[in-house]
Design a protein around this motif. Structure first.
Motif, short mmCIF file in Angstrom:
data_model
loop_
_atom_site.label_atom_id
_atom_site.label_comp_id
_atom_site.label_asym_id
_atom_site.label_seq_id
_atom_site.Cartn_x
_atom_site.Cartn_y
_atom_site.Cartn_z
N UNK A 191 40.01 39.66 32.80
CA UNK A 191 39.94 39.68 31.21
C UNK A 191 38.88 38.60 30.79
N UNK A 192 39.22 37.24 31.41
CA UNK A 192 38.26 36.14 31.14
C UNK A 192 37.14 36.01 31.62
N UNK A 193 37.15 36.67 32.93
CA UNK A 193 35.78 36.59 34.13
C UNK A 193 35.49 37.91 34.35
N UNK A 194 34.95 38.95 33.43
CA UNK A 194 34.77 40.33 33.98
C UNK A 194 33.39 40.32 34.95
N UNK A 195 32.77 39.39 35.19
CA UNK A 195 31.82 39.52 36.10
C UNK A 195 32.04 38.37 37.15
N UNK A 196 32.75 38.40 38.24
CA UNK A 196 33.21 37.71 39.20
C UNK A 196 32.16 37.69 40.37
N UNK A 197 31.24 36.64 40.58
CA UNK A 197 30.57 36.63 41.65
C UNK A 197 30.96 35.23 42.42
N UNK A 198 31.48 35.49 43.45
CA UNK A 198 31.70 34.29 44.40
C UNK A 198 30.92 34.36 45.61
N UNK A 199 30.95 32.93 46.14
CA UNK A 199 30.22 32.91 47.67
C UNK A 199 31.39 33.19 48.63
#
Length: 208
Positions: A191-199
């Protein structure tokens, strides 16, 4: 010297005592798909001696143990370790949980085939990164792996951990490690981070 940014030193000190796991934003209850893929593809094979740094309530540690790894899980929080032991008992997983600091890990030199870091390095202050990398290098055997998943610079902006560039991910590690893999991946939205781009980083200890 404390490794973590000031905000997270305060946060880690009491969060596992005071909040339900469902209310802690970094506790998802599942292992991210990139790490699952490393197990499926046997990059991290059964029988590996694995040290899980900053293990929190043990989600990844238990996952690795269930898939045949010899797991030692380390965290500074006694409350987090208690949660981890409960989770391991629930699943019947054998995990050794140790209280310790990521800059002084309570295991022997070259005792791990794999060191796993899920969302620890992105909380480490920039001036301490080389010291943290050196400690990971001490723990993992020559030819062994460091596996990291961290917030990337494409993450949804906001408070919390540092967003890391490719230079942040690479440069502190190159003295001790070669690069097997470094890539961004998209993880489950919240909900708080709708676009989760991780390494995802897979680094191999030099000196094999």
């Amino acid at each position: 010297m404390d490794a973590f940014t000031d905000h997270w030193v305060e946060r880690f000190s009491d969060v596992y005592d005071e909040e339900r796991l469902s209310e802690i934003c970094w506790v998802t209850g599942s292992v991210n798909p990139a790490v699952q893929g490393l197990v499926i593809d046997q990059v991290v094979p059964r029988g590996s001696r694995l040290v899980d740094l900053g293990c929190g309530p043990g989600v990844h540690a238990v996952f690795f143990a269930q898939h045949g790894m010899d797991v030692t899980a380390v965290d500074r929080s006694t409350a987090a370790l208690a949660r981890g032991r409960e989770l391991a008992a629930f699943y019947g997983a054998e995990v050794t949980f140790l209280e310790g600091d990521i800059l002084d890990v309570p295991v022997a030199d070259a005792s791990a085939d794999v060191v796993h870091d899920s969302f620890v390095y992105h909380n480490v202050r920039p001036e301490v990164r080389e010291r943290y990398v050196a400690e990971v290098a001490r723990v993992v055997r020559p030819g062994g792996l460091a596996v990291l998943t961290e917030f990337s610079d494409r993450m949804t902006p906001g408070t919390g951990p540092l967003r890391l560039t490719s230079d942040d991910m690479l440069l502190p590690w190159l003295e001790h490690f070669e690069v097997d893999e470094l890539r961004r991946f998209r993880s489950l939205p919240t909900e708080k981070r709708p676009d989760q781009w991780h390494w995802l980083a897979v680094y191999r200890r030099r000196g094999a």
